[in-house]
Design a protein around this motif. Structure first.
Motif, PDB file in Angstrom:
ATOM      1  N   VAL A  21     -25.914   2.715  21.600  1.00 14.84           N
ATOM      2  CA  VAL A  21     -24.620   3.133  22.132  1.00 14.84           C
ATOM      3  C   VAL A  21     -23.535   2.628  21.198  1.00 14.84           C
ATOM      4  CG1 VAL A  21     -25.402   3.178  24.528  1.00 14.84           C
ATOM      5  CG2 VAL A  21     -24.371   1.090  23.607  1.00 14.84           C
ATOM      6  N   SER A  22     -22.391   3.302  21.222  1.00 15.54           N
ATOM      7  CA  SER A  22     -21.254   2.844  20.421  1.00 15.54           C
ATOM      8  C   SER A  22     -20.007   3.566  20.881  1.00 15.54           C
ATOM      9  CB  SER A  22     -21.474   3.110  18.928  1.00 15.54           C
ATOM     10  OG  SER A  22     -21.453   4.496  18.659  1.00 15.54           O
ATOM     11  N   HIS A  23     -18.857   3.054  20.470  1.00 13.39           N
ATOM     12  CA  HIS A  23     -17.582   3.733  20.647  1.00 13.39           C
ATOM     13  C   HIS A  23     -16.874   3.614  19.304  1.00 13.39           C
ATOM     14  CE1 HIS A  23     -13.654   4.934  22.101  1.00 13.39           C
ATOM     15  NE2 HIS A  23     -14.183   5.248  23.269  1.00 13.39           N
ATOM     16  N   GLY A  24     -17.152   4.577  18.395  1.00 11.48           N
ATOM     17  CA  GLY A  24     -16.772   4.372  17.020  1.00 11.48           C
ATOM     18  C   GLY A  24     -17.674   3.295  16.441  1.00 11.48           C
ATOM     19  N   GLY A  25     -17.166   2.496  15.521  1.00 14.85           N
ATOM     20  CA  GLY A  25     -17.935   1.363  15.028  1.00 14.85           C
ATOM     21  C   GLY A  25     -17.854   0.218  16.012  1.00 14.85           C
ATOM     22  N   THR A  26     -18.992  -0.164  16.570  1.00 13.99           N
ATOM     23  CA  THR A  26     -19.028  -1.166  17.640  1.00 13.99           C
ATOM     24  C   THR A  26     -19.941  -2.309  17.251  1.00 13.99           C
ATOM     25  OG1 THR A  26     -18.741   0.644  19.222  1.00 13.99           O
ATOM     26  CG2 THR A  26     -19.385  -1.484  20.125  1.00 13.99           C
TER      27      THR A  26
ATOM     28  N   TYR B 118     -15.247  -2.241  24.914  1.00  9.12           N
ATOM     29  CA  TYR B 118     -15.786  -1.131  25.705  1.00  9.12           C
ATOM     30  C   TYR B 118     -17.019  -1.634  26.440  1.00  9.12           C
ATOM     31  CZ  TYR B 118     -12.654   1.914  23.126  1.00  9.12           C
ATOM     32  OH  TYR B 118     -11.536   2.495  22.590  1.00  9.12           O
ATOM     33  N   ALA B 119     -17.380  -0.926  27.527  1.00 10.96           N
ATOM     34  CA  ALA B 119     -18.515  -1.362  28.327  1.00 10.96           C
ATOM     35  C   ALA B 119     -19.347  -0.168  28.765  1.00 10.96           C
ATOM     36  CB  ALA B 119     -18.043  -2.142  29.553  1.00 10.96           C
TER      37      ALA B 119
ATOM     38  N   TRP C  63     -21.537  -4.878  26.828  1.00 12.64           N
ATOM     39  CA  TRP C  63     -20.185  -4.873  26.285  1.00 12.64           C
ATOM     40  C   TRP C  63     -20.236  -4.892  24.763  1.00 12.64           C
ATOM     41  CZ3 TRP C  63     -15.980  -4.447  29.451  1.00 12.64           C
ATOM     42  CH2 TRP C  63     -16.220  -4.609  30.824  1.00 12.64           C
ATOM     43  N   GLY C  64     -19.246  -4.252  24.153  1.00  8.70           N
ATOM     44  CA  GLY C  64     -19.111  -4.271  22.709  1.00  8.70           C
ATOM     45  C   GLY C  64     -17.652  -4.181  22.318  1.00  8.70           C
ATOM     46  N   ASP C  65     -17.375  -4.420  21.043  1.00 10.10           N
ATOM     47  CA  ASP C  65     -16.014  -4.464  20.528  1.00 10.10           C
ATOM     48  C   ASP C  65     -15.954  -3.619  19.264  1.00 10.10           C
ATOM     49  OD1 ASP C  65     -13.402  -5.200  19.949  1.00 10.10           O
ATOM     50  OD2 ASP C  65     -13.917  -7.180  19.232  1.00 10.10           O
ATOM     51  N   THR C  66     -14.915  -2.793  19.133  1.00  9.70           N
ATOM     52  CA  THR C  66     -14.703  -2.131  17.853  1.00  9.70           C
ATOM     53  C   THR C  66     -14.329  -3.193  16.837  1.00  9.70           C
ATOM     54  OG1 THR C  66     -12.404  -1.676  18.439  1.00  9.70           O
ATOM     55  CG2 THR C  66     -14.024   0.056  18.867  1.00  9.70           C
ATOM     56  N   TYR C  67     -14.830  -3.063  15.610  1.00 10.96           N
ATOM     57  CA  TYR C  67     -14.755  -4.218  14.715  1.00 10.96           C
ATOM     58  C   TYR C  67     -13.674  -4.112  13.654  1.00 10.96           C
ATOM     59  CZ  TYR C  67     -18.091  -1.269  12.071  1.00 10.96           C
ATOM     60  OH  TYR C  67     -18.748  -0.249  11.448  1.00 10.96           O
TER      61      TYR C  67
ATOM     62  N   LYS D  91     -26.291  -5.625  16.721  1.00 12.03           N
ATOM     63  CA  LYS D  91     -25.566  -4.555  16.062  1.00 12.03           C
ATOM     64  C   LYS D  91     -26.402  -3.980  14.929  1.00 12.03           C
ATOM     65  CE  LYS D  91     -21.654  -3.760  12.975  1.00 12.03           C
ATOM     66  NZ  LYS D  91     -20.530  -4.402  12.269  1.00 12.03           N
ATOM     67  N   LYS D  92     -26.526  -2.649  14.910  1.00 10.09           N
ATOM     68  CA  LYS D  92     -27.206  -1.928  13.849  1.00 10.09           C
ATOM     69  C   LYS D  92     -26.342  -0.739  13.447  1.00 10.09           C
ATOM     70  CE  LYS D  92     -31.075   1.204  12.955  1.00 10.09           C
ATOM     71  NZ  LYS D  92     -32.180   1.973  13.584  1.00 10.09           N
ATOM     72  N   ASN D  93     -25.834  -0.746  12.211  1.00 11.47           N
ATOM     73  CA  ASN D  93     -25.051   0.384  11.694  1.00 11.47           C
ATOM     74  C   ASN D  93     -23.929   0.810  12.636  1.00 11.47           C
ATOM     75  OD1 ASN D  93     -26.666   0.540   9.391  1.00 11.47           O
ATOM     76  ND2 ASN D  93     -28.085   1.987  10.331  1.00 11.47           N
ATOM     77  N   GLY D  94     -23.196  -0.146  13.171  1.00 15.76           N
ATOM     78  CA  GLY D  94     -22.066   0.168  14.031  1.00 15.76           C
ATOM     79  C   GLY D  94     -22.431   0.595  15.429  1.00 15.76           C
ATOM     80  N   THR D  95     -23.710   0.417  15.819  1.00 14.83           N
ATOM     81  CA  THR D  95     -24.149   0.725  17.173  1.00 14.83           C
ATOM     82  C   THR D  95     -24.776  -0.508  17.796  1.00 14.83           C
ATOM     83  OG1 THR D  95     -26.392   1.442  16.584  1.00 14.83           O
ATOM     84  CG2 THR D  95     -24.637   3.095  16.454  1.00 14.83           C
ATOM     85  N   LEU D  96     -24.941  -0.484  19.123  1.00 19.03           N
ATOM     86  CA  LEU D  96     -25.557  -1.574  19.857  1.00 19.03           C
ATOM     87  C   LEU D  96     -26.957  -1.149  20.269  1.00 19.03           C
ATOM     88  CD1 LEU D  96     -22.548  -2.591  22.129  1.00 19.03           C
ATOM     89  CD2 LEU D  96     -22.995  -3.186  19.728  1.00 19.03           C
ATOM     90  N   VAL D  97     -27.939  -1.961  19.914  1.00 21.87           N
ATOM     91  CA  VAL D  97     -29.343  -1.624  20.134  1.00 21.87           C
ATOM     92  C   VAL D  97     -30.047  -2.824  20.750  1.00 21.87           C
ATOM     93  CG1 VAL D  97     -31.482  -0.824  19.037  1.00 21.87           C
ATOM     94  CG2 VAL D  97     -29.271  -0.094  18.126  1.00 21.87           C
TER      95      VAL D  97
END
Length: 466
Positions: free
Chosen positions: A248-253, A281-282, A270-274, A223-229
């Motif tokens: 990628v992100s869906h809002g803050g992820t 989200y996927a 996969w990621g989760d809003t925090y 996680k970097k600044n609410g995105t997935l990298v």
């Protein structure tokens, strides 16, 4: 450090699975390392570890929860979505549980030592349990990872064959004042080597997740600044990973999880809003090395109710069946909208409607689907949190009313399941006593209407989930 804003950082971990074009993820190949846990040829199901939170913290529980899935997409909570074990040391709570199947075939469970959302709480430890079958948990202890005045967030582990040890990675603040991914090495999860910096790109990173040995390359997502990298390296050595992917992100992820499909070349991220009301989200890619992703349709997956920061491990059918026998399936269901798959059937002020997940009281969306009150070949929807009340139609609108024992009420509250009008893999519900009408949503409110158009059919199609 952590305010709930897209730039805030807090502990997280989830490992989720996906599929391509409706093809489920079943057994994994024997030599593929899936995230941080190796899959085996006999695997045909999955277990998820998580804790729970909801929008008002009505369902805040920081014990170890388990859910199972045959396809890695539709999840069934065990033990009625209650914890199966709870920490007895440290903060007395956990976040970010992670399951690893070890080289000997048994399991180890790791978790952040943190109760609730006190981000100022500092623990140099992580929770550890051993288990042969995920039905009993033994050897509970906390493992100390460092002496620094910082946390040990989102632990996970993977087997480093070149070292003959497990690498245990986690998030901590370094001397420069930002979060990095640290690593300790262990053979038994009782003692561990001293900490090293595993990944530090010069800015805040948390929630490291690994895919090891993919065509000779190792991948680390974070996680970097609410995105997935993502970052990658041809070795597993600390300091060897270089960022490369499109964020990628869906809002803050947060809490990225990489999963390989066993039926195609597809990978899933996969990621989760925090926020406390986190949603999974996927994204999908056909080439992990490309580092680009396409969002996956929410119709394809449903997370366990109120699940947060989860970890997933492939398992055999025998382990799956034994877990269900031990902990039991839910006695309730949720009902998901087809054309608004982020919304679920609930009652609110005694009106039936579909609302965006999650919400509180979350129990408004839990239903016991019982034999029809007027015809046992049909079904009736009994409220979990108001068990004397059922969904029934009145002037064609669905209401939650108390069963008055009359024949009229029984007929109004009885519906017949049919193949989904918009998708035969889903379900539609035909009224028992007005058989030309089906349950559908209109303006998000539930009613029974005749069905004529494609929009009508989509409004009248649902999925029965947990």
């Amino acid at each position: 450090m952590n305010t709930g804003s897209p730039t805030g950082f807090r502990p997280s971990r989830r490992r989720f699975l996906g599929m391509a074009g409706g093809i489920p993820l079943a057994a994994m190949t024997a030599n593929l390392t899936l995230g941080a846990g190796a899959a085996h040829a006999a695997d045909s199901a999955y277990v998820m570890a998580y804790f729970t939170e909801s929008t008002t913290m009505l369902e805040a529980n920081y014990g170890l929860h388990l859910a199972v899935s045959r396809d890695g997409l539709q999840w069934m909570p065990l033990n009625q979505n209650n914890p199966v074990v709870t920490p007895t040391e440290g903060s007395l709570g956990l976040r970010d549980p992670f399951i690893l199947r070890k080289q000997d075939g048994t399991f180890v469970v790791l978790a952040t030592d943190l109760m609730g959302t006190d981000w100022n709480y500092v623990s140099q430890y992580v929770h550890v349990w051993n288990s042969t079958d995920l039905r009993t948990f033994t050897g509970y202890h906390r493992l100390k990872l460092h002496d620094m005045n910082t946390h040990s967030w989102a632990p996970e582990a993977f087997w480093d064959a070149s070292r003959g040890q497990y690498a245990l990675i986690y998030s901590a603040v370094n001397a420069s004042g930002h979060n990095v991914i640290m690593v300790n090495y262990t053979t038994d999860f009782i003692t561990a080597s001293g900490p090293q910096v595993f990944f530090d790109p010069g800015y805040d990173v948390i929630d490291g997740d690994m895919a090891v040995g993919v065509n000779g390359v190792n991948y680390l997502y974070f996680k970097k600044n609410g995105t997935l990298v993502g970052a990658r390296s041809t070795s597993l050595n600390p300091g060897s990973f270089t960022p490369f992917s499109t964020a990628v992100s869906h809002g803050g992820t947060e809490a990225p999880t990489l999963v390989k499909s066993n039926t195609s070349t597809a990978w899933y991220l996969w990621g989760d809003t925090y926020t406390p009301n986190g949603v999974f989200y996927a994204w999908r890619s056909t080439d992990l090395s490309a580092g680009t992703w396409t969002a996956l349709d929410q119709r394809l997956y449903t997370q366990p109710l109120n699940s947060k920061h989860c970890g997933i491990q492939p398992i055999t059918s025998t382990v799956y069946e034994n877990l269900v026998a031990k902990w039991g399936a839910p006695v309730w269901n949720r009902i998901k909208s087809y054309n608004h798959p982020g919304r679920f059937v609930r009652h609110s002020d005694s009106i039936g409607r579909i609302d965006p997940y999650p919400f509180d009281p979350y129990t408004d969306s839990q239903w016991r689907i019982v034999p029809g009150l007027a015809d046992r070949s049909g079904v009736s929807f009994q409220s979990v949190n108001q068990p004397t009340r059922y969904l029934r139609h009145y002037s064609y609108q669905l209401r939650l009313d108390a069963n008055n024992g009359t024949s009229t009420f029984a007929q109004d509250a009885t519906f017949h399941k049919e193949a989904g009008l918009a998708d035969s893999a889903w379900t539609s519900f035909r009224s028992h006593n007005v058989p030309t009408r089906y349950i559908r949503h209109s303006g998000y409110v539930l009613r029974i209407d005749p069905i004529a158009t494609p929009t009508d059919r989509a409004d009248a199609t649902f999925s029965i989930v947990y």
